[in-house]
Write a protein that holds these residues in place. Sequence first.
Motif, PDB file in Angstrom:
ATOM      1  N   ALA A  97     -55.350 -69.285  21.421  1.00 18.17           N
ATOM      2  CA  ALA A  97     -56.332 -69.517  20.352  1.00 18.17           C
ATOM      3  C   ALA A  97     -57.270 -70.675  20.659  1.00 18.17           C
ATOM      4  CB  ALA A  97     -55.616 -69.755  19.026  1.00 18.17           C
ATOM      5  N   GLY A  98     -56.794 -71.671  21.397  1.00 19.19           N
ATOM      6  CA  GLY A  98     -57.632 -72.829  21.711  1.00 19.19           C
ATOM      7  C   GLY A  98     -58.392 -72.720  23.017  1.00 19.19           C
ATOM      8  N   ASP A  99     -58.256 -71.590  23.701  1.00 18.90           N
ATOM      9  CA  ASP A  99     -58.872 -71.401  25.024  1.00 18.90           C
ATOM     10  C   ASP A  99     -60.129 -70.555  24.878  1.00 18.90           C
ATOM     11  OD1 ASP A  99     -59.563 -70.773  27.636  1.00 18.90           O
ATOM     12  OD2 ASP A  99     -57.506 -70.323  28.268  1.00 18.90           O
ATOM     13  N   HIS A 100     -61.283 -71.152  25.129  1.00 18.82           N
ATOM     14  CA  HIS A 100     -62.555 -70.447  24.914  1.00 18.82           C
ATOM     15  C   HIS A 100     -62.741 -69.296  25.890  1.00 18.82           C
ATOM     16  CE1 HIS A 100     -64.707 -72.111  28.440  1.00 18.82           C
ATOM     17  NE2 HIS A 100     -63.919 -73.164  28.250  1.00 18.82           N
ATOM     18  N   GLU A 101     -61.978 -69.282  26.978  1.00 18.55           N
ATOM     19  CA  GLU A 101     -62.113 -68.208  27.954  1.00 18.55           C
ATOM     20  C   GLU A 101     -61.306 -66.969  27.564  1.00 18.55           C
ATOM     21  OE1 GLU A 101     -61.109 -69.698  31.791  1.00 18.55           O
ATOM     22  OE2 GLU A 101     -62.918 -70.941  31.954  1.00 18.55           O
ATOM     23  N   GLU A 120     -64.379 -62.817  21.910  1.00 18.86           N
ATOM     24  CA  GLU A 120     -64.930 -62.085  20.764  1.00 18.86           C
ATOM     25  C   GLU A 120     -64.245 -62.468  19.456  1.00 18.86           C
ATOM     26  OE1 GLU A 120     -61.172 -60.219  21.833  1.00 18.86           O
ATOM     27  OE2 GLU A 120     -62.844 -60.992  23.024  1.00 18.86           O
ATOM     28  N   ALA A 121     -63.179 -63.294  19.525  1.00 15.73           N
ATOM     29  CA  ALA A 121     -62.343 -63.565  18.349  1.00 15.73           C
ATOM     30  C   ALA A 121     -62.767 -64.813  17.586  1.00 15.73           C
ATOM     31  CB  ALA A 121     -60.879 -63.682  18.761  1.00 15.73           C
ATOM     32  N   GLY A 122     -63.888 -65.426  17.967  1.00 18.05           N
ATOM     33  CA  GLY A 122     -64.373 -66.566  17.208  1.00 18.05           C
ATOM     34  C   GLY A 122     -64.218 -67.891  17.933  1.00 18.05           C
ATOM     35  N   GLU A 123     -64.615 -68.952  17.256  1.00 15.13           N
ATOM     36  CA  GLU A 123     -64.600 -70.300  17.824  1.00 15.13           C
ATOM     37  C   GLU A 123     -63.160 -70.750  18.079  1.00 15.13           C
ATOM     38  OE1 GLU A 123     -66.707 -73.602  19.259  1.00 15.13           O
ATOM     39  OE2 GLU A 123     -67.481 -71.699  18.473  1.00 15.13           O
ATOM     40  N   PRO A 124     -62.848 -71.267  19.270  1.00 17.72           N
ATOM     41  CA  PRO A 124     -61.464 -71.651  19.576  1.00 17.72           C
ATOM     42  C   PRO A 124     -60.902 -72.680  18.598  1.00 17.72           C
ATOM     43  CG  PRO A 124     -62.774 -71.570  21.588  1.00 17.72           C
ATOM     44  CD  PRO A 124     -63.737 -71.409  20.444  1.00 17.72           C
TER      45      PRO A 124
END
Length: 289
Positions: free
Chosen positions: A158-162, A166-170
């Motif tokens: 959830a905290g990994d922007h990679e 498509e699931a939103g801001e980390p």
Amino acid sequence: MTEQLRLMAVHAHPDDESSKGAATMAKYVSEGVDVLVATCTGGERGSILNPKLQGDPYIEEHIHEVRAKEMAEARDILGVQQEWLGFVDSGLPEGDPLPPLPEGCFALQDVDEAAGALVKLIREFRPHVITTYDENGGYPHPDHIMTHKISMVAFEAAGDHERYPEAGEPWQPLKLYYNQGFNRPRTQALHEALLERGMESPYGEWLERWHTMGRERTLTTYVPCGDFFEIRDKALIAHATQIDPDGGWFRVPLDLQREVWPTEEYELAKSLVDTSLPEDDLFAGIRNN
């Protein structure tokens, strides 16, 4: 921490939230914490366990809708928010050998793909703490084990922007716990207290076969929540198809429970903050950072 504290409880079926950690959730709601229950499946393949409702043709035909209404009532009693992840109940396979799981059910989903739905909800709700099940599911129901698997992937991702862009801001949750409310020390203490008072105990057979249920778990966190046991029980009874109000769940007087074992227990599985064990607060190490 001055930010609003948020707790997410990830559960497999409607009614699990009321039998595992419900008093804890009600306690935190009373303290102003935002609490969200993520329910993985609709409980469509759950049996009607309340003998008073067995054989009801409407319930049998509309079990999904009935269980959704029960969930709505329990949610209101607990004061929590609740979201469905939208997966289909796998049922509890029985027999020897066990039959195959139904096609398309939750337990047969690709774990990484299924975790995406939970990642999206985590990024929307932004919880500081998540509760879920251990690797055995608490008990080996395929949906409980799958709930564990997607929770572990989602906590890390959830905290990994990679991952899951498509699931939103980390958003990175800080702690993850396993529900361990059904533990041997609690069960033993209540069993002995009942017998000492000349009362019948519903736990004798459980304790006799405890060794068959898997290894003992490490209890790290004891949340005082005895004042909320009535709310817990009321929420559980709201799941009328699953719970007999005259059944074993309610044979131990609440006053005795509060005297002998007034907490709900958890196992700290992951923490990104410093904390000292044992804890009495799921937000230990977070509140003061």
